[in-house]
Design a protein around this motif. Structure first.
Motif: not given
Length: 186
Positions: A17-26
């Motif tokens: 029912x929901x979808x997401x994607x996240x790229x992070x640099x720390x």
């Protein structure tokens, strides 16, 4: 009952029912016991994470260990420093079904890119090591939703079952049944 109500049914089922994607640099700043001369190696291990649903996003909280092999005392000695770092990523749901029936949803979270060291350098003041780490997550919210299906009130009846079987019999007539026996005897 209207013709529409006769022709369609609503089914409640579990679905994405929901979808997401996240790229992070720390950037992480690590304090070694000695003043580093140079960086000999850096790696990220022991990644652990846990997702939980928050309105319109999934929060992924986790940790990993950063291990840095460095030289000190004018490159005459080496040592490994290890530090556990914690992170919190909010993954916005880019696709969300507005027909979700409840707030009791399951979360599927998959790292597309496990935490990975991109670069490790001695800080400008020379006392710390700055490590660039990247990571990427794909999250899916699984919940109950409604699906409308069209109903065939007349049923699905094959009137030509005998004709179909006759076509199969004709297809098998052309087979050489001795072919398999000849192969086995050789």
């Amino acid at each position: 009952m209207s013709d529409y109500e006769k022709a369609f049914r609503e089914i409640i089922t579990k679905a994405v029912c929901g979808k997401g994607k996240k790229f992070s640099q720390t950037a992480h700043s690590i304090s070694p016991t000695h003043k580093p001369s140079s960086i000999l190696g850096c790696w990220v291990i022991n990644h652990k994470y846990k997702p939980h649903y928050k309105k319109d996003c999934v929060v992924v909280e986790g940790s990993y260990d950063i291990n840095i092999w460095y030289s000190h005392s004018n490159n005459s000695k080496t040592e490994v420093v290890s530090e556990t770092v914690h992170y919190r990523d909010e993954v916005t749901l880019s696709k969300k079904d507005k027909n979700v029936q409840s707030n009791n949803n399951d979360i599927a979270c998959h790292p597309i890119q496990e935490p990975n060291s991109l670069e490790a350098n001695v800080s400008p003041n020379g006392n710390k090591i700055v490590v660039q780490v990247e990571r990427e997550f794909l999250v899916e919210v699984i919940g109950e939703t409604k699906v409308k299906v069209q109903v065939d009130d007349d049923g699905f009846i094959f009137e030509d079952d005998d004709e179909w079987e006759n076509e199969l019999d004709e297809a098998f007539e052309d087979l050489d049944s001795d072919f398999l026996v000849d192969e086995l005897e050789e």
